[in-house]
Structure formats: structure tokens, C-alpha cells
Design a protein around this motif. Structure first.
Motif, PDB file in Angstrom:
ATOM      1  N   LEU A  46      -8.209  14.388  20.328  1.00 55.24           N
ATOM      2  CA  LEU A  46      -7.595  13.691  19.199  1.00 55.24           C
ATOM      3  C   LEU A  46      -7.113  12.306  19.624  1.00 55.24           C
ATOM      4  O   LEU A  46      -6.651  12.117  20.758  1.00 55.24           O
ATOM      5  N   GLU A  47      -7.196  11.345  18.719  1.00 59.15           N
ATOM      6  CA  GLU A  47      -6.690   9.999  18.950  1.00 59.15           C
ATOM      7  C   GLU A  47      -5.696   9.663  17.841  1.00 59.15           C
ATOM      8  O   GLU A  47      -6.049   9.056  16.823  1.00 59.15           O
ATOM      9  N   PRO A  48      -4.446  10.066  18.006  1.00 62.71           N
ATOM     10  CA  PRO A  48      -3.442   9.824  16.956  1.00 62.71           C
ATOM     11  C   PRO A  48      -3.165   8.332  16.790  1.00 62.71           C
ATOM     12  O   PRO A  48      -3.327   7.540  17.717  1.00 62.71           O
ATOM     13  N   GLN A  49      -2.730   7.969  15.605  1.00 59.88           N
ATOM     14  CA  GLN A  49      -2.421   6.573  15.290  1.00 59.88           C
ATOM     15  C   GLN A  49      -0.961   6.301  15.623  1.00 59.88           C
ATOM     16  O   GLN A  49      -0.065   6.639  14.853  1.00 59.88           O
ATOM     17  N   MET A  50      -0.718   5.674  16.780  1.00 61.60           N
ATOM     18  CA  MET A  50       0.635   5.324  17.188  1.00 61.60           C
ATOM     19  C   MET A  50       0.987   3.980  16.560  1.00 61.60           C
ATOM     20  O   MET A  50       0.581   2.928  17.050  1.00 61.60           O
ATOM     21  N   VAL A  51       1.729   3.997  15.470  1.00 61.76           N
ATOM     22  CA  VAL A  51       1.991   2.748  14.744  1.00 61.76           C
ATOM     23  C   VAL A  51       3.168   1.968  15.316  1.00 61.76           C
ATOM     24  O   VAL A  51       3.274   0.755  15.115  1.00 61.76           O
ATOM     25  N   LEU A  52       4.053   2.655  16.041  1.00 58.41           N
ATOM     26  CA  LEU A  52       5.188   1.968  16.653  1.00 58.41           C
ATOM     27  C   LEU A  52       5.708   2.819  17.794  1.00 58.41           C
ATOM     28  O   LEU A  52       5.801   4.048  17.676  1.00 58.41           O
ATOM     29  N   THR A  53       6.026   2.165  18.915  1.00 62.90           N
ATOM     30  CA  THR A  53       6.621   2.873  20.052  1.00 62.90           C
ATOM     31  C   THR A  53       7.906   2.165  20.449  1.00 62.90           C
ATOM     32  O   THR A  53       8.028   0.940  20.290  1.00 62.90           O
ATOM     33  N   ALA A  54       8.853   2.929  20.972  1.00 67.00           N
ATOM     34  CA  ALA A  54      10.154   2.363  21.351  1.00 67.00           C
ATOM     35  C   ALA A  54      10.738   3.173  22.494  1.00 67.00           C
ATOM     36  O   ALA A  54      10.311   4.307  22.760  1.00 67.00           O
ATOM     37  N   THR A  55      11.711   2.600  23.180  1.00 67.75           N
ATOM     38  CA  THR A  55      12.387   3.313  24.257  1.00 67.75           C
ATOM     39  C   THR A  55      13.574   4.118  23.762  1.00 67.75           C
ATOM     40  O   THR A  55      14.135   4.920  24.494  1.00 67.75           O
ATOM     41  N   ASP A  56      13.936   3.901  22.517  1.00 65.52           N
ATOM     42  CA  ASP A  56      15.192   4.394  21.957  1.00 65.52           C
ATOM     43  C   ASP A  56      14.905   5.354  20.805  1.00 65.52           C
ATOM     44  O   ASP A  56      14.265   4.989  19.819  1.00 65.52           O
TER      45      ASP A  56
END
Length: 324
Positions: free
Chosen positions: A216-226
Motif C-alpha cells: 500500500l502507498e498511503p497518501q501522507m498529506v501532512l507530517t509533523a513532530t507534534d
């Protein structure tokens, strides 16, 4: 041979052989450092540094062996001072911790509160960063303890001890279609945009491997450390969130609902690490026991004395870690 000379030597080595930078680090003069390093070389009868004119160009093989031994000597000198401080002021001192936002925000507050009530005279410092930065801070002596989930064993030969394991939760606005499924699957998650941690934080690598294993290749629309940032954007409808389960509080996150994802991803283990040369005060042991009750003083001491990572891991093999 003087301790001052040894400190100058290490400062030069850690400043990429830049004597000016070493002088600034030690608040002294460049000529003074150059003179003391040469005097040390003359006393030892070996060159520690190769030179190109007035500039240091490299460390000689003999110099590398000397510097390695000097680092141990200076650690021992500091340990002697620590012993004296321990007996003179057993309830005073400082404790510095490097950790991630997740640990600082969701796990450490009750530990710190309990610690402060027992040791009000100990000054606390907390630094945040990514796992690599955290490990480097502990390995270089900038902090006492490193607390992180991602792999930290490759940095500075830290003594790493398992503290607890945890898994993830899927957070969505309440009423989301995922909440109505009888069985949650990776395939069902991949149908929606995902908001989650930046790679290198909070077990993100395990999350990626789980999806990849299923093709699977999920759509990571935003990543954050918090995790708080992740929850904010889930509330705004940007996507579904994947966070550490400990980061969801139904009493606070009233507009979000959570789904247990422990059947989808392997558990992660959070560890506490420190330099083997760190002198452990009574309050260090107390903090460790608060954070991970199974890590007794005897077990911590045995981990320090272990001669290999394999031997150290064997100490923890039968431990039953708490789950958060």
C-alpha cells in the motif's frame, strides 16, 4: 602533564583542529592553547597533530590513541568531582533530559511532578529534538538522559534501557466512516488522506513498513513532530490521524474519536539512555525508577557494567514492560 593541557587537547580535537574555535570554547587565548599542546607533545615525545605551516592538518595515529585515553581520564576526573558533590549535597544538583515532544507532553509530566516533590533542590532541564539529536546530546555529555522511541543504539555507545511499549490510535472527527467499520484494516486507512509523524519520530518507520508490507502507498498529506499539531489538522478535516495512543485524551480531545490500531502495527518500545561514564546520583536512580518502575538500581548498575550490547539485552530479556 597538566589537566589543563588535556582539556586543551580535547577541545582542539572536538573543534575540528581549529585552535581559534577551541580557544573560544574554553574562553582562553589561541597562543596559550598552541603553546600547551606543543609542551604536551614535547613531554610525551610524540606528535599528536600533523601540521601544515601553523595550521593543524590531521591527528597522528599516536595522537588518536592519546586522545582516546585522555577522554577517559577527564571522565574519571569529573566522576571524582561528582562523588564529592554527592556526599556534600546529596539532594542538590541538576538533571538534564533530551526527549521528543510526545514524551515531554504526554508521558513525563507526572514523572517530573513526582520527582520535584522528592528533590526540590535539583534543577531540571529539558531539551527537545529528533532521536538522532537526542542521542548525540547524551553521548556528548550535554544532557544526562536521552528518552526516545526510534533506534538510538548507534550513537555514542549509550546504555539503552527499555522503559515501556506502546502502540497507535487512529483519530478522526467523530462520525467518520472509519468509526462504523467492524474491522479496521490498513486497506481501509489507505483510502483516506493521512496526517502523522515526520519520519524519524515516534515509531514512524514501523508505520511505513506495515503499509509497504501490504503493498500500500498511503497518501501522507501532512507530517509533523507534534501530536497536537496532527490533531489540529485532523479537526480541520485535512485527513485521518495516526498518533501514539498516549497522545489521545477523550476528556480533552472531545471533538475527535479514536480507534485502536494495535492489530495493524507492531508495538514500539521507548528507551532511556545515558553515557556509561555518567556518575549516577541517588536522584538519577529515583528518576529512572519513576519513569520505568522495573528498572531497579541493581539492574541499572548491571547494564552499565555489561561489556556488550548482547549482554545488556540479555539483562532485559525477561522484563515485563508496562504498556502506555
Amino acid at each position: 602533564m597538566k589537566l589543563q593541557q588535556l582539556r586543551y587537547l580535547i577541545a582542539v580535537a572536538k573543534s575540528d583542529l581549529n585552535i581559534t574555535a577551541a580557544a573560544e570554547r574554553l574562553f582562553t587565548s589561541q597562543p596559550g592553547i598552541s603553546k600547551q599542546v606543543r609542551l604536551l607533545e614535547e613531554e610525551l615525545g610524540v606528535r599528536i597533530f600533523e601540521r601544515n605551516g601553523r595550521q593543524l592538518s590531521s591527528i597522528t595515529p599516536a595522537g588518536k590513541a592519546v586522545i582516546e585515553r585522555v577522554e577517559k581520564v577527564l571522565d574519571d576526573v569529573e566522576a571524582i568531582r561528582d562523588i564529592a558533590r554527592q556526599f556534600n549535597s546529596p539532594d542538590n544538583g541538576s538533571l538534564s533530559i533530551a526527549t521528543t515532544h510526545t514524551q515531554a507532553r504526554y508521558v513525563l509530566p507526572p514523572v517530573i511532578q513526582n520527582f520535584r516533590s522528592r528533590y526540590p533542590g535539583v534543577k531540571l532541564q529539558m531539551h527537545q529534538g529528533n532521536p538522532e539529536q537526542i542521542s548525540e546530546m547524551a553521548a556528548s555529555g550535554q544532557v544526562d538522559f536521552a528518552i526516545a522511541t526510534e533506534a538510538t543504539a548507534d550513537f555514542g555507545n549509550l546504555v539503552m534501557m527499555p522503559c515501556y511499549y506502546w502502540n497507535r490510535a487512529i483519530i478522526t472527527p467523530c462520525g467518520h466512516p472509519l468509526q462504523k467499520l467492524e474491522t479496521l484494516t490498513l486497506e481501509s486507512l489507505a483510502e483516506y488522506p493521512i496526517v502523522t509523524y515526520v519520519f524519524g519520530f515516534t515509531g514512524r518507520a514501523q508505520l511505513d513498513r506495515a503499509f509497504k508490507k501490504r503493498g500500500l502507498e498511503p497518501q501522507m498529506v501532512l507530517t509533523a513532530t507534534d501530536a497536537d499539531v496532527i490533531k489540529t489538522y485532523v479537526k480541520l478535516g485535512l485527513g485521518i490521524g495516526i498518533v501514539a495512543r498516549m497522545a489521545y485524551d477523550e476528556d480533552i480531545d472531545t471533538t475527535l474519536c479514536a480507534l485502536d490500531a494495535s492489530n495493524l502495527f507492531p508495538s514500539s518500545i521507548t528507551r532511556l539512555g545515558f553515557r556509561p561514564s555518567l556518575f549516577l546520583y541517588e536522584y538519577h536512580y529515583y528518576f529512572i525508577r519513576l519513569f520505568a518502575p522495573h528498572l531497579t538500581r541493581g539492574m541499572v548498575d548491571a547494564a552499565v557494567l555489561a561489556t556488550s550490547e548482547h549482554e545488556r539485552n540479555a539483562l532485559f530479556k525477561e522484563l515485563k514492560l508496562k504498556e502506555l
